[in-house]
Design a protein around this motif. Structure first.
Motif, PDB file in Angstrom:
ATOM      1  N   VAL A   1       0.860  -1.181   0.000  1.00 37.75           N
ATOM      2  CA  VAL A   1       0.000   0.000   0.000  1.00 37.75           C
ATOM      3  C   VAL A   1       0.893   1.227   0.000  1.00 37.75           C
ATOM      4  O   VAL A   1       1.898   1.276   0.721  1.00 37.75           O
ATOM      5  CB  VAL A   1      -0.942   0.009   1.232  1.00 37.75           C
ATOM      6  N   VAL A   2       0.545   2.206  -0.837  1.00 37.07           N
ATOM      7  CA  VAL A   2       1.279   3.468  -0.889  1.00 37.07           C
ATOM      8  C   VAL A   2       0.361   4.561  -0.366  1.00 37.07           C
ATOM      9  O   VAL A   2      -0.754   4.729  -0.870  1.00 37.07           O
ATOM     10  CB  VAL A   2       1.710   3.790  -2.335  1.00 37.07           C
ATOM     11  N   LEU A   3       0.806   5.270   0.654  1.00 34.21           N
ATOM     12  CA  LEU A   3       0.012   6.370   1.201  1.00 34.21           C
ATOM     13  C   LEU A   3       0.365   7.655   0.462  1.00 34.21           C
ATOM     14  O   LEU A   3       1.495   8.131   0.532  1.00 34.21           O
ATOM     15  CB  LEU A   3       0.278   6.521   2.699  1.00 34.21           C
ATOM     16  N   GLY A   4      -0.588   8.202  -0.270  1.00 33.16           N
ATOM     17  CA  GLY A   4      -0.379   9.455  -0.987  1.00 33.16           C
ATOM     18  C   GLY A   4      -0.197   9.227  -2.477  1.00 33.16           C
ATOM     19  O   GLY A   4       0.631   8.429  -2.891  1.00 33.16           O
ATOM     20  N   GLY A   5      -0.991   9.955  -3.267  1.00 30.61           N
ATOM     21  CA  GLY A   5      -0.962   9.767  -4.719  1.00 30.61           C
ATOM     22  C   GLY A   5      -0.339  10.934  -5.460  1.00 30.61           C
ATOM     23  O   GLY A   5      -0.710  11.223  -6.595  1.00 30.61           O
ATOM     24  N   GLY A   6       0.621  11.614  -4.841  1.00 38.55           N
ATOM     25  CA  GLY A   6       1.404  12.598  -5.573  1.00 38.55           C
ATOM     26  C   GLY A   6       2.425  11.871  -6.440  1.00 38.55           C
ATOM     27  O   GLY A   6       2.367  10.641  -6.600  1.00 38.55           O
ATOM     28  N   ALA A   7       3.354  12.626  -6.987  1.00 40.83           N
ATOM     29  CA  ALA A   7       4.354  12.017  -7.875  1.00 40.83           C
ATOM     30  C   ALA A   7       5.145  10.933  -7.149  1.00 40.83           C
ATOM     31  O   ALA A   7       5.418   9.861  -7.715  1.00 40.83           O
ATOM     32  CB  ALA A   7       5.297  13.095  -8.411  1.00 40.83           C
ATOM     33  N   ILE A   8       5.499  11.185  -5.895  1.00 44.54           N
ATOM     34  CA  ILE A   8       6.312  10.206  -5.158  1.00 44.54           C
ATOM     35  C   ILE A   8       5.509   8.942  -4.896  1.00 44.54           C
ATOM     36  O   ILE A   8       6.014   7.816  -5.011  1.00 44.54           O
ATOM     37  CB  ILE A   8       6.826  10.829  -3.838  1.00 44.54           C
ATOM     38  N   GLY A   9       4.238   9.094  -4.563  1.00 48.23           N
ATOM     39  CA  GLY A   9       3.392   7.935  -4.315  1.00 48.23           C
ATOM     40  C   GLY A   9       3.157   7.127  -5.584  1.00 48.23           C
ATOM     41  O   GLY A   9       3.315   5.896  -5.592  1.00 48.23           O
ATOM     42  N   LEU A  10       2.795   7.822  -6.664  1.00 46.93           N
ATOM     43  CA  LEU A  10       2.601   7.120  -7.939  1.00 46.93           C
ATOM     44  C   LEU A  10       3.897   6.430  -8.358  1.00 46.93           C
ATOM     45  O   LEU A  10       3.908   5.257  -8.763  1.00 46.93           O
ATOM     46  CB  LEU A  10       2.140   8.115  -9.014  1.00 46.93           C
ATOM     47  N   ALA A  11       5.009   7.154  -8.247  1.00 46.01           N
ATOM     48  CA  ALA A  11       6.302   6.567  -8.626  1.00 46.01           C
ATOM     49  C   ALA A  11       6.647   5.374  -7.744  1.00 46.01           C
ATOM     50  O   ALA A  11       7.256   4.398  -8.209  1.00 46.01           O
ATOM     51  CB  ALA A  11       7.403   7.624  -8.538  1.00 46.01           C
ATOM     52  N   ALA A  12       6.228   5.414  -6.474  1.00 48.66           N
ATOM     53  CA  ALA A  12       6.483   4.271  -5.586  1.00 48.66           C
ATOM     54  C   ALA A  12       5.727   3.046  -6.084  1.00 48.66           C
ATOM     55  O   ALA A  12       6.258   1.933  -6.108  1.00 48.66           O
ATOM     56  CB  ALA A  12       6.085   4.615  -4.149  1.00 48.66           C
ATOM     57  N   ALA A  13       4.466   3.250  -6.484  1.00 51.59           N
ATOM     58  CA  ALA A  13       3.685   2.117  -7.007  1.00 51.59           C
ATOM     59  C   ALA A  13       4.367   1.554  -8.263  1.00 51.59           C
ATOM     60  O   ALA A  13       4.499   0.332  -8.414  1.00 51.59           O
ATOM     61  CB  ALA A  13       2.253   2.564  -7.306  1.00 51.59           C
ATOM     62  N   LEU A  14       4.810   2.445  -9.153  1.00 53.61           N
ATOM     63  CA  LEU A  14       5.484   1.997 -10.385  1.00 53.61           C
ATOM     64  C   LEU A  14       6.784   1.263 -10.056  1.00 53.61           C
ATOM     65  O   LEU A  14       7.077   0.197 -10.605  1.00 53.61           O
ATOM     66  CB  LEU A  14       5.790   3.210 -11.278  1.00 53.61           C
ATOM     67  N   ALA A  15       7.567   1.830  -9.144  1.00 47.53           N
ATOM     68  CA  ALA A  15       8.872   1.237  -8.806  1.00 47.53           C
ATOM     69  C   ALA A  15       8.700  -0.101  -8.102  1.00 47.53           C
ATOM     70  O   ALA A  15       9.441  -1.055  -8.355  1.00 47.53           O
ATOM     71  CB  ALA A  15       9.679   2.203  -7.940  1.00 47.53           C
ATOM     72  N   LEU A  16       7.713  -0.180  -7.199  1.00 52.80           N
ATOM     73  CA  LEU A  16       7.478  -1.441  -6.485  1.00 52.80           C
ATOM     74  C   LEU A  16       7.128  -2.547  -7.478  1.00 52.80           C
ATOM     75  O   LEU A  16       7.653  -3.664  -7.384  1.00 52.80           O
ATOM     76  CB  LEU A  16       6.343  -1.268  -5.468  1.00 52.80           C
ATOM     77  N   ARG A  17       6.265  -2.237  -8.439  1.00 46.44           N
ATOM     78  CA  ARG A  17       5.885  -3.277  -9.407  1.00 46.44           C
ATOM     79  C   ARG A  17       7.074  -3.639 -10.297  1.00 46.44           C
ATOM     80  O   ARG A  17       7.306  -4.809 -10.601  1.00 46.44           O
ATOM     81  CB  ARG A  17       4.667  -2.833 -10.216  1.00 46.44           C
ATOM     82  N   ALA A  18       7.863  -2.627 -10.677  1.00 48.82           N
ATOM     83  CA  ALA A  18       9.046  -2.912 -11.504  1.00 48.82           C
ATOM     84  C   ALA A  18      10.050  -3.778 -10.748  1.00 48.82           C
ATOM     85  O   ALA A  18      10.828  -4.519 -11.353  1.00 48.82           O
ATOM     86  CB  ALA A  18       9.710  -1.606 -11.949  1.00 48.82           C
ATOM     87  N   GLN A  19      10.010  -3.704  -9.409  1.00 48.74           N
ATOM     88  CA  GLN A  19      10.960  -4.476  -8.597  1.00 48.74           C
ATOM     89  C   GLN A  19      10.350  -5.763  -8.044  1.00 48.74           C
ATOM     90  O   GLN A  19      10.954  -6.409  -7.193  1.00 48.74           O
ATOM     91  CB  GLN A  19      11.504  -3.600  -7.457  1.00 48.74           C
ATOM     92  N   GLY A  20       9.146  -6.115  -8.496  1.00 49.46           N
ATOM     93  CA  GLY A  20       8.653  -7.445  -8.158  1.00 49.46           C
ATOM     94  C   GLY A  20       7.463  -7.528  -7.231  1.00 49.46           C
ATOM     95  O   GLY A  20       7.041  -8.631  -6.862  1.00 49.46           O
TER      96      GLY A  20
END
Lengths: 323, 323
Positions: free
Chosen positions: A161-180
Motif C-alpha cells: 500500500v502506498v500512502l499518498g498519490g502525488g508524484a512520489i506515491g505514484l512513482a512508488a507504485a510503479l517502482a514497487l511493481r518494476a521491482q517485483g
C-alpha cells in the motif's frame, strides 16, 4: 538568463539572474524541463529552513549540455565522493551532500544550471526531456522501494500500500511493481487526484487500506500517515518513509514492537539508484510516464498557487524555461 | 503446589495453587529457577492489560521434567505451528501466540508449570539451572541483535550503543559481541547498576553516548530513550527497539528520514533464536552469566519491591520455588 526566484514566503518572481559558471568537473546544462517537487512547495511556503530566500528552487531537471548538445537528465545530489558513505555507494548520506536548490547551489527553475559531469545521465532520443525530468522523483521512490524490499521477509506476500498519490506515491507504485511487487494500492483522499490515477494511470486507488499489508510506503510523511502506516502494516512487515511533512511523529511504536515492524527512513537515492531508475524509464519498465502537466517557467508562480489549492490533478507539473 | 500469585496492583501472595496438568504434547516441569522480567514488573504495577489478576506471573524458567528427570530451560512462547509466520520460522509474530504468565497460560513463579515438549531445550550438566533460566531474556536480546545486524550496512563500523543496563540491555551487549560487533557501550543512569556492570561484568558503561553510533539497541523502550536513539544513531544506521515502556513515541522521524535510519521493532524471539541462544550460553560464548541474585520464591513480593525501588544492582533476580 531568466529564472523563477523564490523571494520570500509565497513569493516567486520570473526575473533576470546571473548565468551559472561551470567549475572544475562541471558543465552548464540548458534546462528544458524542471519539475515542481513537494519540497519546492515547502520552501515556497517558508517551511524549509534549508532553503532561505532569495533562491532559485527546482531540482528535477533535464536539458542539453552546452557545447556538446548531449541530452541529459540531472542527478541533483552532489556528494564528496571520498567519505565512507560515498565509497560504499551511499552518496545520499554523505555528510557533505549538496542538492541544487539549496545553498550553495542554485536550482533548476532557470534557463541554465551548472552541474558536475558525473551527475548527468544521457537520455536516448526516443525519450522526451519533459519525461526524462521525472528520473529524479521516481529515483526517490525507486530507492525507498529497493530498501523496503531488501527488508521484507521473503515469506511475506508481495503486496504493498502506498500512502499518498502525488508524484512520489505514484512513482512508488510503479517502482514497487518494476521491482517485483505483484499488487499495489494507492491511498489518496483527493477525489480529483484519485480519479486521475485510476482513469489516466491505470492505478488501483482506494480511500483507505482494506486489510493488513506487508509493505507500506508512506509517500506523504505527516503524523497522520505515519499513524495509519503503523496501524495497517501486517505483523512482521515494513514501512518505508519518504516524506518530510511535519516533525511530530505519530507512529504506534508499541504495536511496531509487539508486531515486529521495520520502519525505514528513506532519503533521495544513491547514484546507482538514479542510473537504474533512468534506465528502467528508458526501457519502458515504469509505464508511459504520461502523468505530467507542462507549463512555461514564466508562469511558475501561478503553477505553485494551483498546486497548493489542489487544482492540479496531474501528479507532476513540469516547468519549461524556454518559450 | 506453592505459587506467587499476582492478586492486584502491587500485591503478590505466596499461596497454594492447583498443580498444572499436561495436555497432549505437553509435559509438567518442576521449576527450579524463574527470573523476574521487566514485563512482570509492569504487570505487578497494573500497567499490562494483557496480564489481569489473579495470575501466576513469570516466564523465564528452567527446571526438571517430571517423570524423566531431564534438565531443561523453557521457551515460554507457544505458537500455533501452522500459520504462515510459524511455517516461515517467525513464531514470534504468530497471530495465535501465547506466552506463559498471560491467560490462558499460567506462569512460572510456581513449583510446577506445564509446557509443550517442543518448547524445551535440554541443559547440559555443567550449566546450573539458575543460569539456564537466563536463556529467555538473553534470547530476546539475541533476536534483536540478529535483526539489527541483518539490517546494518556492511560498510558501517561494527560498533553499538545499548540504552539501558537491565538484563535485556546487558544481554544485548553480550549477544551483539557474540554476533560480531567489536565494540559495545551500555548507557545506564543508575549509578549502582552502572558500577555493577562495569566492575562485576566487565562491560563498558557510560552516562551518555560520546559520538554517533551505527547501531543502537533501545533496551528500555520509553519516549526518552527513543528520542536519544534517534538522535545519536549515525546516518544510515539502525535502531533495534525492544521495550514496551510507554505508548508515546519520541522518535525524531525527520532526522530518521533525512539520515536514512532504520528502526526495527523486536519482539521476543523465534524458536531457532531461542535454541541458538541456549547453545551460545552452554558454549560459554555469552560470558560467565554471573549477574544474577537468587532469592526464594516465598520472598518474591519483597524482591519486586526491591527491584522497583532501585535497590537491586544485579540485572536479574532469580526466584527459587523450592526450599
Amino acid at each position: 538568463m531568466k529564472a523563477l526566484i523564490y523571494q520570500g514566503v509565497e513569493t516567486l518572481a520570473f526575473e533576470d539572474a546571473p548565468e551559472p559558471r561551470a567549475k572544475a568537473g562541471e558543465v552548464v546544462v540548458r534546462v528544458e524541463a524542471s519539475g515542481i517537487c513537494g519540497s519546492d512547495m515547502h520552501a515556497y511556503l517558508g517551511h524549509d529552513a534549508r532553503r532561505p530566500a532569495p533562491l532559485i528552487l527546482g531540482h528535477e531537471a533535464a536539458g542539453v549540455v552546452e557545447g556538446d548538445g548531449r541530452r541529459v537528465t540531472i542527478n541533483p545530489l552532489v556528494s564528496c565522493g571520498v567519505c565512507a558513505a560515498c565509497v560504499a555507494g551511499r552518496e545520499n548520506i554523505c555528510a557533505d551532500r549538496q542538492i541544487i536548490s539549496m545553498p550553495p547551489r542554485e536550482g533548476a527553475f532557470a534557463q541554465y544550471v551548472a552541474m558536475p559531469e558525473s551527475n548527468l545521465v544521457t537520455v536516448p532520443n526516443h525519450v522526451p526531456l519533459a519525461k526524462a525530468a521525472l528520473a529524479e522523483p521516481i529515483a526517490v521512490s525507486w530507492h525507498a522501494a529497493r530498501l523496503a524490499l531488501a527488508a521484507l521477509s521473503p515469506d511475506m506476500e508481495r503486496r504493498a500500500v502506498v500512502l499518498g498519490g502525488g508524484a512520489i506515491g505514484l512513482a512508488a507504485a510503479l517502482a514497487l511493481r518494476a521491482q517485483g511487487i505483484a499488487e499495489t494500492c494507492i491511498i489518496e483522499p483527493n477525489a480529483a487526484r484519485a480519479a486521475y490515477l485510476r482513469d489516466h494511470c491505470g492505478e488501483t486507488v482506494a480511500a483507505q487500506a482494506a486489510r493488513p499489508t506487508p509493505l507500506i510506503v508512506d509517500a506523504v510523511g505527516i503524523s497522520q500517515t505515519r499513524a495509519t502506516a503503523s496501524q495497517i502494516v501486517e505483523p512482521g512487515g515494513v514501512i518505508a518513509h519518504i516524506g518530510l511533512g511535519d516533525h511530530a511523529d505519530g507512529l504506534d511504536v508499541r504495536r511496531m514492537t509487539l508486531q515486529e515492524i521495520t520502519f525505514i527512513g528513506s532519503y533521495t537515492y544513491t547514484a546507482q539508484d538514479f542510473r537504474d531508475t533512468a534506465q528502467a524509464m528508458f526501457d519502458g519498465k515504469l509505464g508511459s510516464l504520461g502523468w505530467t502537466e507542462e507549463r512555461p517557467l514564466q508562469k511558475g508562480a501561478a503553477a505553485f498557487q494551483d498546486i497548493r489549492s489542489g487544482a492540479v490533478a496531474a501528479p507532476k507539473v513540469i516547468l519549461r524555461p524556454w518559450p
